[in-house]
Scaffold this motif. Structure first.
Motif, PDB file in Angstrom:
ATOM      1  N   TRP A  26       0.766  -1.455   0.336  1.00 11.49           N
ATOM      2  CA  TRP A  26       0.078   0.368   0.120  1.00 11.49           C
ATOM      3  C   TRP A  26       0.968   1.659  -0.027  1.00 11.49           C
TER       4      TRP A  26
ATOM      5  N   ALA B 194       1.249   3.918  -2.678  1.00 14.59           N
ATOM      6  CA  ALA B 194       0.212   5.607  -2.300  1.00 14.59           C
ATOM      7  C   ALA B 194       1.716   6.176  -2.990  1.00 14.59           C
ATOM      8  N   PHE B 195       2.782   6.460  -1.932  1.00 15.26           N
ATOM      9  CA  PHE B 195       3.913   7.562  -1.931  1.00 15.26           C
ATOM     10  C   PHE B 195       4.626   7.200  -3.630  1.00 15.26           C
TER      11      PHE B 195
ATOM     12  N   VAL C  59       3.285  10.424  -5.036  1.00 10.48           N
ATOM     13  CA  VAL C  59       3.201  11.797  -4.158  1.00 10.48           C
ATOM     14  C   VAL C  59       4.991  12.147  -4.047  1.00 10.48           C
TER      15      VAL C  59
ATOM     16  N   ALA D 279       8.487   4.976  -0.722  1.00 11.69           N
ATOM     17  CA  ALA D 279       8.559   4.903  -1.530  1.00 11.69           C
ATOM     18  C   ALA D 279       9.529   3.967  -2.606  1.00 11.69           C
TER      19      ALA D 279
END
Lengths: 364, 364, 364
Positions: free
Chosen positions: A15, A18-19, A22, A44
């Motif tokens: 999960w 998601a970084f 970002v 990340a």
């Protein structure tokens, strides 16, 4: 359902993916927020490394551990190569050399030691193919000698030294690349049967189809490379904020984050009692950096750098490489491991890390 | 009849025990007769060492060779610890460091070499548990690296060097003690079965009852400690009379006499074909000094010495420790021994002793 | 028909024997034609070496590989001894020392490596007696330590250094000779059975009668010695013509040509799958030079040289000897070989050769 999406749903670590967007967005919007970019890029890299690990294992399941290990080491070292090429173009030769030496030491001591420790905490005694380990240790020793001899023999006179070091570095680079090629011919060609795995271990996960595995391998490697660039730009400034010396950053931090993808594979192999895979990744990656990445950078520096780069490291780095290589050679003679073997390797690494952390900045 | 008195009656070497009260009396009456006190204290230490040897073997017979060897190394090193603490209180850090490095080198080369030679003259080929030898060699290598790295990496600038060396020494000391503890957890706990003796050898003597053995162990250790203090006070002056350099005294003479008790046990084990006991005492004692006694002295120096002591040795001492440790690692790979293996180790020791004996006094 | 003449008729390489009288005639007529004399003497040494090889194998066939290997190493090193004695009488201590260190490094890396490579190209995996290899590696390590310690411990002050180095060199020389003698007592006497060959290999050629073999051995050795003297006189001047540094000449060229006789034997043994013979010649010859030839030269320098010679080498030479010895010890742990093991040893040798070739002349 797509096995990749299924994997992401069942593995909470993924999960963190998601970084990835970002960190790219943050680098665009706030390129001067170094500490934040540093933290985001590490966050990340971790899930990307985990994905890479599963994809590589899927390919390795089809090709056997030796070829799988080599594949893993090749792709894992793309990160190190990208970092070094960026620094080379900028003419930061000190950082290139520190990250090369640091990657060799980190792979040989930290990655191997943590694999032995993590595997040993789950399995009482583990065995691995010592022929393969000895080949890699032998290659590493050769590379260390090639880096050591110019410093040991060179004169103090800096004018003649430059005249002598530059052609010697090119000669040694060619020698190392030739030896690396012959080593692959030996381990994958003429004497392949010696490098077969000793055991296969229990394999809980179902491997992905080869197409998906290869596509993931390629795509994720590119993402790792892109995130790594943001990481390298931010790490120096972030390190200053945290009070770290440049030697510690080049040798330890860059090497640890740069090798995160391979570490995830090596550690997961050790936990699954496939120690051959772990030893192959750790030592194979170290010897690939020493005998392939480093010489290629020397040769490329004639074309893309502001000036040619030589192979001479500062004496402390050579001593650390020599100790790391001799320790790995001593440790892997037996082909058996238990948790304390990992502790010994990690302690040698901690001695190095502690020394570099406390080292006054002007020392190297 | 008391087994202790029976032992003394049958073993002429123990008649030298008469010198124990003599040396105490002489130290009281003629504290300035250094050469005499030196000779008397050596004569008194020999029978005490022999008693200690028998008592330890009696306990070892009840507890197994691994625990017995550890016990022996612990109590035998009390002598070294007492010597070093006396010198530490007096602020003689040079002597503390020389006696630490000398004890490691003497145990690794002289005690191990003489055990192999004495055992090999009686038995054609001897086998010993190489897993245990490799653990100790690994611990010694780690300790040598911890002592080597600060010197190899440090700058020449002495002002920044002190700022860097002091916290590093404390950090390394903690690291070494933790590793030593984990090593005991490994060899006496989780992987005990790997360290069992390969064979038991012929055992001629009947062991003492455990109570008498423990009481003798405790009482004789105290006597050894008291006599050792007189020895340390007299050895420097006596050495000058005999024309020995300070380096030779600290490295060779103090280490040989300080380790006499353990040597008696190790040599007697080798003659009785219990080489596991000999190797355990020699390497176990060396690694205990390196990973426990030396770091404890560094930490204690903050409380009892005039100033904190660091872990930095002079370069020649580090080179000797490194060679001694690598030689022991190389020699014990096989787990077999014959008389010439002992000759090789003793010759390396002789090279060191000869160099230190001829070294001009200002050299270190 | 005489087996010697038969051999010469069937082996075209032996037709080069015609160069033996040519080189003697040329040295008489044109003593200043250095480049020609250099080329002619190399051409004359090659067939003599081949003859020596066959004669030694004939004797070895009668005496077993261990004694045969020792015999070969003894006679092969006559060349090195003659070269060194000539230079010693002329007071050229730098050349004596370079040729000693070079011979040790060349035997350990080039001769052993090329044997492994040549044998491995014909046989998939070769086995050899590792007890014998480990004894030689142990002796070599001891000799390297004896050469290393004086440099590592010595002070920078050159006045006290001479006072210290001279008696130390004599003491170390005696120590090395005693150890060499004890090593022969061990391998040919008390523990002979450990050094027996693992296998005999296919032997195509019929051995000569022992009388002819011994006579050839003696006569050809004398011829090799005479030609070697012409070679030594011409090599320095010829090397300048070819643009070689003095370090390269002493270390590499003299050692390669001086060891040609032993190399022919070692390589032919490896091709015939008698790797015990090859390893025995290569490592036995290296340890004989280190523990017998070098100390004898130190002791003889008190009688025949213009001034006493010490055992101190320049630091680069000690580092190369140490690396060569450690590499050989690491490589021969297993007692098995394949072609790539030879490549690794040869590559380390190439690193040394390349460094010495590029080294500026004033550097050592």
């Amino acid at each position: 359902m797509n096995p990749l999406l299924k994997e992401i749903r069942h593995n909470p670590m993924l999960w963190l993916l998601a970084f990835v967007p970002v960190v790219f967005a943050a680098a665009k919007v706030k390129p001067e927020a170094h500490t934040w970019l540093f933290a985001l890029s590490v966050l990340a890299i971790v899930p990307l490394a985990a994905l890479l690990s599963h994809a590589t294992e899927s390919v390795a399941a089809k090709t056997g551990d030796a070829a799988g290990g080599l594949l893993n080491a090749t792709l894992g070292n793309l990160t190190e190569l990208v970092i070094a090429l960026t620094a080379l173009r900028a003419g930061e030769y000190m950082l290139v050399k520190a990250s090369i030496a640091g990657a060799i030491v980190t792979n040989t001591l930290f990655m191997l030691g943590a694999s032995f420790l993590l595997g040993g905490l789950k399995h009482h005694v583990q065995e691995y193919n010592r022929v393969s380990a000895r080949l890699q240790a032998g290659l590493l020793l050769l590379a260390t000698v090639a880096l050591l001899i110019p410093s040991a023999v060179a004169t103090a006179d800096s004018a003649t030294k430059a005249m002598f070091t530059q052609p010697l570095s090119v000669g040694l680079a060619v020698l190392l690349i030739v030896t690396y090629g012959l080593g692959m011919l030996f381990s994958l060609g003429t004497h392949r049967e010696l490098f077969a795995s000793a055991e296969l271990g229990e394999d809980g996960e179902t491997p992905w189809p080869i197409g998906l595995a290869l596509a993931t391998l390629a795509g994720v490697t590119v993402l790792v490379a892109l995130v790594s660039e943001i990481f390298v730009e931010s790490v120096q400034k972030a390190a200053e904020t945290f009070g770290m010396t440049p030697a510690f950053v080049g040798f330890i931090v860059v090497a640890l984050v740069g090798g995160a993808a391979e570490m995830a594979s090596a550690f997961s192999g050790a936990r699954k009692n496939r120690l051959d895979l772990s030893v192959g990744i750790a030592l194979g990656s170290a010897s690939q950096i020493a005998l392939f990445v480093a010489p290629v950078l020397v040769l490329l520096s004639y074309f893309i750098g502001p000036a040619p780069m030589d192979l001479q490291l500062w004496p402390g780095a050579v001593v650390m490489m020599l100790i790391a290589t001799l320790t790995a050679a001593f440790i892997t003679v037996g082909g058996r491991s238990a948790w304390f073997v990992g502790v010994l390797l990690l302690m040698v690494y901690l001695v190095f890390a502690m020394t570099l952390y406390l080292l006054p900045p002007q020392a190297h």
